[in-house]
Design a protein around this motif. Structure first.
Motif, short mmCIF file in Angstrom:
data_model
loop_
_atom_site.label_atom_id
_atom_site.label_comp_id
_atom_site.label_asym_id
_atom_site.label_seq_id
_atom_site.Cartn_x
_atom_site.Cartn_y
_atom_site.Cartn_z
N HIS A 157 -34.23 2.15 -14.62
CA HIS A 157 -33.97 3.20 -15.60
C HIS A 157 -34.68 2.90 -16.92
O HIS A 157 -35.31 1.85 -17.09
CB HIS A 157 -32.47 3.40 -15.81
N SER A 192 -29.42 4.57 -18.72
CA SER A 192 -28.50 3.91 -17.80
C SER A 192 -28.87 4.31 -16.37
O SER A 192 -29.68 5.23 -16.17
CB SER A 192 -27.06 4.31 -18.09
N GLN A 245 -27.43 6.16 -14.47
CA GLN A 245 -27.09 7.57 -14.23
C GLN A 245 -28.32 8.45 -14.16
O GLN A 245 -28.37 9.42 -13.40
CB GLN A 245 -26.14 8.06 -15.33
N ARG A 276 -29.66 8.01 -10.63
CA ARG A 276 -28.72 8.00 -9.50
C ARG A 276 -29.04 9.06 -8.44
O ARG A 276 -29.03 8.75 -7.24
CB ARG A 276 -27.29 8.16 -10.01
N ARG A 296 -28.30 -2.07 -13.66
CA ARG A 296 -28.14 -1.72 -15.06
C ARG A 296 -28.77 -2.82 -15.90
O ARG A 296 -28.40 -3.98 -15.79
CB ARG A 296 -26.66 -1.56 -15.42
N HIS A 335 -27.62 -2.18 -21.75
CA HIS A 335 -27.61 -0.74 -21.51
C HIS A 335 -26.28 -0.30 -20.90
O HIS A 335 -25.59 -1.09 -20.27
CB HIS A 335 -28.76 -0.36 -20.58
N GLY A 336 -25.94 0.96 -21.10
CA GLY A 336 -24.72 1.49 -20.52
C GLY A 336 -23.44 0.97 -21.16
O GLY A 336 -22.36 1.13 -20.60
N THR A 337 -23.56 0.35 -22.31
CA THR A 337 -22.37 -0.15 -23.03
C THR A 337 -22.40 0.42 -24.45
O THR A 337 -21.95 1.52 -24.69
CB THR A 337 -22.34 -1.68 -23.04
N GLU A 375 -28.04 13.39 -20.11
CA GLU A 375 -28.31 12.00 -19.76
C GLU A 375 -27.33 11.10 -20.49
O GLU A 375 -27.07 11.30 -21.69
CB GLU A 375 -29.74 11.62 -20.14
N LEU A 376 -26.81 10.11 -19.80
CA LEU A 376 -25.94 9.13 -20.44
C LEU A 376 -26.82 8.06 -21.09
O LEU A 376 -27.31 7.16 -20.43
CB LEU A 376 -25.00 8.50 -19.41
N GLY A 377 -27.02 8.22 -22.37
CA GLY A 377 -27.86 7.27 -23.11
C GLY A 377 -27.35 7.16 -24.53
O GLY A 377 -26.51 7.94 -24.99
N TYR A 378 -27.86 6.19 -25.24
CA TYR A 378 -27.40 5.95 -26.61
C TYR A 378 -27.92 7.01 -27.58
O TYR A 378 -29.06 7.46 -27.49
CB TYR A 378 -27.87 4.58 -27.09
#
Length: 236
Positions: free
Chosen positions: A5, A10, A12, A15, A32, A36-38, A136-139
């Protein structure tokens, strides 16, 4: 298949791609990346070497169970996939990248080594998707300290592109608001062994794996694997 990714994203974002390949009977790893993803604050304590090391470990696990491995990635994940091919040679059978980032073409990032001394984060780059209702699941923030490590990765990857003899498939969105066309231009200039194929995605933005052209990416990447694997996929 090893999927990578992107920066501040992440798993996601990849996926659906991974699930598509798995449904075709392929072994898929989608790790992951550290930080990332946190939270972006946690990511600020990581650097490109940490992200690459995680993929290197995932590659070792795949090679223990699979006869062949293809590396695939989105954005910075595409750069990391190319780097794996440079370092590991024929241990990577082929590479598929979506809107890869291999060049320092963002003015703000050029200032990152200095900027990190005065600010901890800048606005994020996640979520560049044309398709309505998809996210998108991102910061929402980009950690400057982590971003400041990217130029070294880009420089190493560019310098060693000539080592890539494996087939490379690039998916490129002309309407990409995150990565400029410079990266694809560099790949066209450096990968001159007849091993490069570029496919344009006319109906997607940067995160094309979640966008309108996603099915095209999935299907053509599976076709690419079938064509370049030493043994054709079962049922093909």
């Amino acid at each position: 298949m090893l999927l990578c990714h992107g920066f501040t994203g992440s798993p996601q974002s990849l996926r659906p791609w991974g699930e598509y390949l798995a449904a075709a009977g392929l072994t898929v790893s989608l790790p992951r990346l550290p930080g990332h993803g946190t939270t972006w604050q946690e990511m600020s304590h990581t650097r490109w070497e940490d992200w690459y090391a995680e993929l290197d470990k995932a590659l070792a696990r795949l090679r223990a169970d699979c006869a062949e491995v293809f590396a695939m990635g989105l954005s910075l994940g595409g750069c990391l996939a190319l780097r794996l091919a440079e370092v590991h040679g024929q241990a990577i059978r082929g590479v598929v990248v979506v809107n890869p980032s291999v060049a320092n073409d963002v003015p703000l990032l050029r200032l990152a080594p200095l900027l990190r001394l005065v600010v901890s984060s800048v606005p994020g780059v996640a979520g560049d998707i044309k398709k309505e209702g998809v996210s998108e699941l991102g910061y929402t923030r980009t950690p400057v300290k982590a971003a400041a490590t990217l130029p070294r990765l880009w420089a190493l990857t560019q310098a060693d592109l000539g080592k890539i003899t494996q087939p490379v498939l690039v998916f490129h969105s002309p309407q990409d608001h995150v990565v400029k066309p410079t990266s694809v231009r560099i790949l066209r200039e450096r990968l001159t062994r007849g091993n490069l194929d570029v496919v344009e995605l006319r109906d997607s933005y940067h995160v094309a794996t979640l966008d309108n052209d996603a099915e095209q990416i999935f299907a053509r990447s599976l076709e690419f694997i079938d064509t370049n694997a030493s043994v054709p996929l079962q049922g093909s």
